[in-house]
Design a protein around this motif. Structure first.
Motif, PDB file in Angstrom:
ATOM      1  N   VAL A  94       0.835  -1.203   0.000  1.00 55.13           N
ATOM      2  CA  VAL A  94       0.000   0.000   0.000  1.00 55.13           C
ATOM      3  C   VAL A  94       0.870   1.253   0.000  1.00 55.13           C
ATOM      4  CG1 VAL A  94      -1.707   1.313   1.324  1.00 55.13           C
ATOM      5  CG2 VAL A  94      -1.958  -1.163   1.084  1.00 55.13           C
ATOM      6  N   GLY A  95       1.873   1.269   0.858  1.00 58.75           N
ATOM      7  CA  GLY A  95       2.734   2.437   0.940  1.00 58.75           C
ATOM      8  C   GLY A  95       3.490   2.711  -0.350  1.00 58.75           C
ATOM      9  N   SER A  96       4.046   1.664  -0.947  1.00 60.78           N
ATOM     10  CA  SER A  96       4.781   1.839  -2.208  1.00 60.78           C
ATOM     11  C   SER A  96       3.871   2.344  -3.312  1.00 60.78           C
ATOM     12  CB  SER A  96       5.422   0.517  -2.647  1.00 60.78           C
ATOM     13  OG  SER A  96       6.451   0.152  -1.771  1.00 60.78           O
ATOM     14  N   THR A  97       2.674   1.798  -3.380  1.00 59.54           N
ATOM     15  CA  THR A  97       1.743   2.200  -4.429  1.00 59.54           C
ATOM     16  C   THR A  97       1.267   3.633  -4.224  1.00 59.54           C
ATOM     17  OG1 THR A  97       1.028  -0.100  -4.670  1.00 59.54           O
ATOM     18  CG2 THR A  97      -0.406   1.598  -5.592  1.00 59.54           C
ATOM     19  N   VAL A  98       0.771   3.911  -3.038  1.00 59.60           N
ATOM     20  CA  VAL A  98       0.218   5.246  -2.769  1.00 59.60           C
ATOM     21  C   VAL A  98       1.306   6.315  -2.815  1.00 59.60           C
ATOM     22  CG1 VAL A  98      -0.895   6.683  -1.010  1.00 59.60           C
ATOM     23  CG2 VAL A  98      -1.763   4.379  -1.472  1.00 59.60           C
ATOM     24  N   LEU A  99       2.406   6.086  -2.108  1.00 61.96           N
ATOM     25  CA  LEU A  99       3.468   7.100  -2.092  1.00 61.96           C
ATOM     26  C   LEU A  99       4.165   7.210  -3.441  1.00 61.96           C
ATOM     27  CD1 LEU A  99       5.039   6.703   1.451  1.00 61.96           C
ATOM     28  CD2 LEU A  99       3.521   8.499   0.605  1.00 61.96           C
ATOM     29  N   GLY A 100       4.258   6.103  -4.182  1.00 68.53           N
ATOM     30  CA  GLY A 100       4.837   6.163  -5.520  1.00 68.53           C
ATOM     31  C   GLY A 100       4.021   7.043  -6.445  1.00 68.53           C
ATOM     32  N   VAL A 101       2.703   6.860  -6.416  1.00 64.65           N
ATOM     33  CA  VAL A 101       1.825   7.674  -7.265  1.00 64.65           C
ATOM     34  C   VAL A 101       1.831   9.131  -6.812  1.00 64.65           C
ATOM     35  CG1 VAL A 101      -0.574   8.051  -7.958  1.00 64.65           C
ATOM     36  CG2 VAL A 101       0.374   5.745  -7.982  1.00 64.65           C
ATOM     37  N   LEU A 102       1.750   9.361  -5.520  1.00 70.21           N
ATOM     38  CA  LEU A 102       1.783  10.737  -5.013  1.00 70.21           C
ATOM     39  C   LEU A 102       3.123  11.407  -5.320  1.00 70.21           C
ATOM     40  CD1 LEU A 102      -0.014  10.374  -1.556  1.00 70.21           C
ATOM     41  CD2 LEU A 102      -0.908  11.417  -3.663  1.00 70.21           C
ATOM     42  N   SER A 103       4.215  10.655  -5.195  1.00 71.78           N
ATOM     43  CA  SER A 103       5.533  11.209  -5.517  1.00 71.78           C
ATOM     44  C   SER A 103       5.640  11.551  -6.991  1.00 71.78           C
ATOM     45  CB  SER A 103       6.642  10.215  -5.142  1.00 71.78           C
ATOM     46  OG  SER A 103       6.714  10.080  -3.756  1.00 71.78           O
ATOM     47  N   ALA A 104       5.131  10.672  -7.847  1.00 71.41           N
ATOM     48  CA  ALA A 104       5.163  10.941  -9.287  1.00 71.41           C
ATOM     49  C   ALA A 104       4.333  12.185  -9.610  1.00 71.41           C
ATOM     50  CB  ALA A 104       4.648   9.734 -10.059  1.00 71.41           C
ATOM     51  N   ALA A 105       3.157  12.298  -9.019  1.00 69.91           N
ATOM     52  CA  ALA A 105       2.302  13.464  -9.247  1.00 69.91           C
ATOM     53  C   ALA A 105       2.981  14.739  -8.748  1.00 69.91           C
ATOM     54  CB  ALA A 105       0.950  13.278  -8.591  1.00 69.91           C
ATOM     55  N   GLY A 106       3.583  14.655  -7.569  1.00 71.45           N
ATOM     56  CA  GLY A 106       4.310  15.808  -7.047  1.00 71.45           C
ATOM     57  C   GLY A 106       5.495  16.166  -7.917  1.00 71.45           C
ATOM     58  N   GLY A 107       6.171  15.165  -8.442  1.00 72.43           N
ATOM     59  CA  GLY A 107       7.288  15.400  -9.339  1.00 72.43           C
ATOM     60  C   GLY A 107       6.863  16.055 -10.634  1.00 72.43           C
ATOM     61  N   VAL A 108       5.728  15.606 -11.191  1.00 70.87           N
ATOM     62  CA  VAL A 108       5.200  16.230 -12.415  1.00 70.87           C
ATOM     63  C   VAL A 108       4.905  17.695 -12.158  1.00 70.87           C
ATOM     64  CG1 VAL A 108       3.233  16.279 -14.013  1.00 70.87           C
ATOM     65  CG2 VAL A 108       4.320  14.097 -13.437  1.00 70.87           C
ATOM     66  N   ALA A 109       4.248  17.979 -11.035  1.00 72.78           N
ATOM     67  CA  ALA A 109       3.926  19.373 -10.708  1.00 72.78           C
ATOM     68  C   ALA A 109       5.194  20.199 -10.505  1.00 72.78           C
ATOM     69  CB  ALA A 109       3.047  19.422  -9.452  1.00 72.78           C
ATOM     70  N   ALA A 110       6.175  19.632  -9.797  1.00 78.90           N
ATOM     71  CA  ALA A 110       7.429  20.357  -9.567  1.00 78.90           C
ATOM     72  C   ALA A 110       8.194  20.582 -10.865  1.00 78.90           C
ATOM     73  CB  ALA A 110       8.309  19.579  -8.570  1.00 78.90           C
ATOM     74  N   GLY A 111       8.254  19.553 -11.701  1.00 75.53           N
ATOM     75  CA  GLY A 111       8.962  19.690 -12.970  1.00 75.53           C
ATOM     76  C   GLY A 111       8.321  20.719 -13.873  1.00 75.53           C
ATOM     77  N   ALA A 112       6.976  20.716 -13.930  1.00 72.74           N
ATOM     78  CA  ALA A 112       6.273  21.696 -14.761  1.00 72.74           C
ATOM     79  C   ALA A 112       6.463  23.108 -14.220  1.00 72.74           C
ATOM     80  CB  ALA A 112       4.786  21.345 -14.828  1.00 72.74           C
ATOM     81  N   ALA A 113       6.434  23.249 -12.894  1.00 69.32           N
ATOM     82  CA  ALA A 113       6.603  24.578 -12.292  1.00 69.32           C
ATOM     83  C   ALA A 113       8.028  25.103 -12.457  1.00 69.32           C
ATOM     84  CB  ALA A 113       6.240  24.528 -10.807  1.00 69.32           C
ATOM     85  N   LEU A 114       8.992  24.233 -12.327  1.00 75.38           N
ATOM     86  CA  LEU A 114      10.388  24.668 -12.399  1.00 75.38           C
ATOM     87  C   LEU A 114      10.920  24.811 -13.823  1.00 75.38           C
ATOM     88  CD1 LEU A 114      11.879  22.443  -9.549  1.00 75.38           C
ATOM     89  CD2 LEU A 114      11.552  24.926  -9.499  1.00 75.38           C
ATOM     90  N   PHE A 115      10.464  23.934 -14.711  1.00 81.28           N
ATOM     91  CA  PHE A 115      11.074  23.894 -16.050  1.00 81.28           C
ATOM     92  C   PHE A 115      10.090  24.110 -17.181  1.00 81.28           C
ATOM     93  CE2 PHE A 115      13.450  21.030 -13.235  1.00 81.28           C
ATOM     94  CZ  PHE A 115      14.663  21.680 -13.226  1.00 81.28           C
TER      95      PHE A 115
END
Length: 113
Positions: free
Chosen positions: A91-112
């Motif tokens: 559960v942790g790997s799935t949920v945190l993996g998806v949330l991390s990917a979503a956060g990364g997409v948002a950070a990448g779009a905002a920064l670059f």
């Protein structure tokens, strides 16, 4: 050229995953899966060009975060009778993996983006 970049990235990612597993066990695999998901999200959000995605996305993140290692770790937890830890790993790997990917997409779009 892309195949070489993938190989170079994997040459860094696979040893990092191995070292994390040796040093921190299941927690290390969990951590690299979440971190790798975030990094891949940043690359996606930043719309990194094909060579960069081959090296860092497919190569580094692909070798660093592997489903087979996640599966193996979960089965080993089950075999050792640690059902709760196995469930938390899934559960942790799935949920945190998806949330991390979503956060990364948002950070990448905002920064670059």
């Amino acid at each position: 050229m892309n195949a070489l970049l993938v190989a170079l990235g994997a040459g860094v990612g696979a040893p990092l995953r191995y070292l994390a597993a040796q040093r921190f066990g299941t927690r290390g695999i969990f951590a690299v899966n979440v971190i790798g998901s975030f990094v891949l999200g940043v690359l996606t959000g930043a719309a990194v060009a094909t060579p960069g995605m081959a090296l860092l996305g497919t190569g580094l993140c692909g070798a660093l975060t592997t489903y087979s290692t996640f599966g193996h770790e979960t089965v080993e937890l089950l075999r050792s009778g640690r059902r709760r830890a196995a469930l938390l790993n899934v559960v942790g790997s799935t949920v945190l993996g998806v949330l991390s990917a979503a956060g990364g997409v948002a950070a990448g779009a905002a920064l670059f983006g």
